[in-house]
Design a protein around this motif. Structure first.
Motif, PDB file in Angstrom:
ATOM      1  N   GLU A 162      60.889  19.441  36.295  1.00 21.55           N
ATOM      2  CA  GLU A 162      59.679  18.673  36.606  1.00 21.55           C
ATOM      3  C   GLU A 162      59.648  18.337  38.097  1.00 21.55           C
ATOM      4  O   GLU A 162      58.580  18.357  38.723  1.00 21.55           O
ATOM      5  CB  GLU A 162      59.647  17.395  35.772  1.00 21.55           C
ATOM      6  N   ALA A 193      56.839  19.219  40.969  1.00 22.43           N
ATOM      7  CA  ALA A 193      56.255  18.183  41.823  1.00 22.43           C
ATOM      8  C   ALA A 193      56.462  18.502  43.304  1.00 22.43           C
ATOM      9  O   ALA A 193      55.578  18.249  44.129  1.00 22.43           O
ATOM     10  CB  ALA A 193      56.866  16.830  41.475  1.00 22.43           C
ATOM     11  N   ALA A 202      49.715  11.737  44.471  1.00 25.24           N
ATOM     12  CA  ALA A 202      50.077  11.880  43.055  1.00 25.24           C
ATOM     13  C   ALA A 202      51.454  12.521  42.914  1.00 25.24           C
ATOM     14  O   ALA A 202      52.289  12.081  42.115  1.00 25.24           O
ATOM     15  CB  ALA A 202      49.029  12.711  42.331  1.00 25.24           C
ATOM     16  N   ALA A 203      51.698  13.571  43.714  1.00 21.18           N
ATOM     17  CA  ALA A 203      52.998  14.244  43.683  1.00 21.18           C
ATOM     18  C   ALA A 203      54.093  13.308  44.183  1.00 21.18           C
ATOM     19  O   ALA A 203      55.209  13.285  43.628  1.00 21.18           O
ATOM     20  CB  ALA A 203      52.955  15.507  44.525  1.00 21.18           C
ATOM     21  N   LYS A 262      54.195  10.020  43.982  1.00 20.26           N
ATOM     22  CA  LYS A 262      54.484   9.043  42.934  1.00 20.26           C
ATOM     23  C   LYS A 262      55.337   9.669  41.833  1.00 20.26           C
ATOM     24  O   LYS A 262      56.315   9.078  41.364  1.00 20.26           O
ATOM     25  CB  LYS A 262      53.174   8.517  42.361  1.00 20.26           C
ATOM     26  N   LYS A 263      54.980  10.895  41.440  1.00 19.37           N
ATOM     27  CA  LYS A 263      55.708  11.575  40.378  1.00 19.37           C
ATOM     28  C   LYS A 263      57.154  11.845  40.793  1.00 19.37           C
ATOM     29  O   LYS A 263      58.089  11.650  40.007  1.00 19.37           O
ATOM     30  CB  LYS A 263      55.008  12.891  40.023  1.00 19.37           C
ATOM     31  N   GLU A 267      59.203   8.638  40.716  1.00 14.12           N
ATOM     32  CA  GLU A 267      59.475   8.232  39.324  1.00 14.12           C
ATOM     33  C   GLU A 267      60.588   9.076  38.716  1.00 14.12           C
ATOM     34  O   GLU A 267      61.487   8.544  38.049  1.00 14.12           O
ATOM     35  CB  GLU A 267      58.199   8.362  38.482  1.00 14.12           C
ATOM     36  N   LEU A 268      60.534  10.375  38.974  1.00  9.77           N
ATOM     37  CA  LEU A 268      61.545  11.268  38.414  1.00  9.77           C
ATOM     38  C   LEU A 268      62.923  11.021  39.018  1.00  9.77           C
ATOM     39  O   LEU A 268      63.940  11.084  38.330  1.00  9.77           O
ATOM     40  CB  LEU A 268      61.132  12.732  38.616  1.00  9.77           C
ATOM     41  N   HIS A 296      64.584   8.221  37.451  1.00 10.94           N
ATOM     42  CA  HIS A 296      64.672   8.355  35.984  1.00 10.94           C
ATOM     43  C   HIS A 296      66.054   7.992  35.478  1.00 10.94           C
ATOM     44  O   HIS A 296      67.047   8.428  36.035  1.00 10.94           O
ATOM     45  CB  HIS A 296      64.345   9.821  35.607  1.00 10.94           C
TER      46      HIS A 296
END
Length: 439
Positions: free
Chosen positions: A341, A345, A428-429, A431-432, A435-436, A439
């Motif tokens: 993922e 991203a 958006a990328a 933020k992703k 977050e990852l 994780h």
């Protein structure tokens, strides 16, 4: 057979008129009394080791780690010389093999290239193969060794390759308690400024004994050997596998891979990387290899700061200016899906994951005993009991038993935090990705 050969050594290489002495911060002094050793030190191939750091990129973590394979090689020679002095007169030690041991100890690392292990992984070179070639090929080292006799270079190469018939000689240079490990632990601890690698070297070599085809330790010296093994364990996890050093290695690896990729794609470099072309074309000859050292590599890193390829340019400035990747703990089994993922991203954010998202793994087995049939079988350290019998170390030492056969592995995920923080067109990328990574 070899005893006759060595008589020629004494004729062709008498002792020097006076002992030559190198001042050494680890052993205080390195003594050279044999003309053969003195001439080997003076060869171009051995002097090249002054331009190869012992610890690669570790100087970017521990600033004192600027020491070279030249100093380490002298140290291994000196420890071997002192062990042989302890062995002198022992019925299981053949004094005719003294110069063979000393030559192998001195030359054991002569085939190392710049930033050794990272360089080897990228270009699929083998420093052990080049060591053999330097000893057996058309080199100054070979010509000096041949002065002993025509077979002497071959014997030295066999000791380093661990194929020499007398395994006792091999074990002095390559075993779980050899002169190589003893020197690099003490030397690396000294130059990195830590105490983890310190142990009582003099006590260890004074309790070493020749025994058939191996070096053994008198039982009375067991605690000194325990200290040595624990020092090795600590040095690997505190120094050799330090996550910041590994970040520098990751960037170094990616620079070399990028240059290699650009060359294969026909990229027009502003200045042709001439020393690398034999590597790219897989036509690397010994003379080409010997011209490569860390000063050459660093010169090209400076040159590539002006290249148009933004990835190469960015990676070089990171390495030169120590702007390294950040890291998070990573479990390949647990985080397998997360990694892919993240790659997606990174693509969305126009950051090439091939160069900027890297999983690095380090693993070590500090001590093990012989397990027939297993990969990388290891000869154990044996204690010599008062009755003359041998007992494997971990059977006597509860400390060593606790870590025997236990492989420890560490995984880190490396990424450029600055590039992610600076993302503005790809919120958006961004933020992703964050977050990852959390994780």
């Amino acid at each position: 057979m070899f005893r006759q050969d060595v008589s020629k050594v004494s004729q062709n290489f008498a002792e020097l008129d006076e002992v030559k002495v190198f001042k050494d911060p680890v052993h205080r002094y390195v003594h050279v009394r044999d003309r053969l050793i003195w001439e080997l030190i003076g060869t171009a191939e051995f002097q090249r080791l002054r331009r190869i750091r012992q610890l690669g990129t570790t100087y970017l973590t521990f600033h004192g780690a600027e020491h070279t394979r030249f100093g380490h090689s002298l140290g291994v020679y000196e420890i071997t010389r002192r062990i042989i002095d302890v062995f002198d007169g022992h019925p299981q030690w053949n004094p005719d093999e003294r110069l063979l041991c000393l030559s192998a100890a001195l030359l054991h690392d002569i085939g190392h290239g710049p930033f050794s292990h990272t360089f080897e992984k990228v270009f699929n070179t083998d420093h052990e193969a080049f060591t053999q070639e330097i000893i057996l090929g058309d080199t100054e080292v070979h010509r000096v060794l041949r002065k002993v006799d025509a077979e002497f270079p071959k014997k030295v190469a066999e000791v380093i390759a661990k194929t020499y018939e007398n395994k006792l000689v091999v074990s002095l240079i390559s075993s779980q308690i050899d002169a190589d490990r003893m020197d690099y632990l003490l030397r690396d601890a000294y130059y990195t400024g830590v105490s983890y690698g310190n142990f009582d070297l003099e006590r260890v070599w004074r309790v070493m004994r020749p025994y058939d085809d191996q070096v053994v330790i008198k039982q009375s010296g067991m605690h000194a050997v325990e200290d040595y093994i624990m020092s090795r364990y600590q040095m690997y996890w505190q120094i050799y596998f330090h996550p910041v050093t590994r970040s520098a290695e990751v960037i170094l690896s990616k620079i070399l891979k990028r240059v290699k990729s650009l060359y294969y794609k026909g990229y027009e470099f502003k200045q042709q990387p001439l020393p690398f072309i034999p590597l790219f074309n897989k036509q690397l000859l010994l003379n080409d290899y010997l011209k490569l050292d860390e000063s050459v590599i660093m010169y090209y890193f400076q040159v590539w700061l002006d290249e148009e390829d933004h990835i190469l340019r960015d990676l070089c400035q990171r390495f030169i200016n120590r702007r390294l990747f950040k890291y998070v703990e990573f479990s390949p089994n647990k985080h397998f899906d997360v990694f892919y993922e993240l790659r997606e991203a990174f693509h969305e954010a126009d950051i090439d994951p091939e160069y900027y998202l890297v999983v690095d793994s380090s693993s070590d087995l500090p001590y093990d005993f012989y397990r027939p049939g297993e990969e990388e079988e290891r000869l154990p350290i044996h204690l010599l009991l008062p009755d003359g019998t041998l007992r494997e170390l971990s059977r006597e030492s509860s400390i060593v038993e606790a870590i025997s056969g236990k492989r420890r592995t560490d995984h880190k995920l490396y990424y450029p935090a600055d590039l992610i923080n600076d993302l503005s067109a790809h919120q958006a990328a961004k933020k992703k990705i964050k977050e990852l990574l959390n994780h």
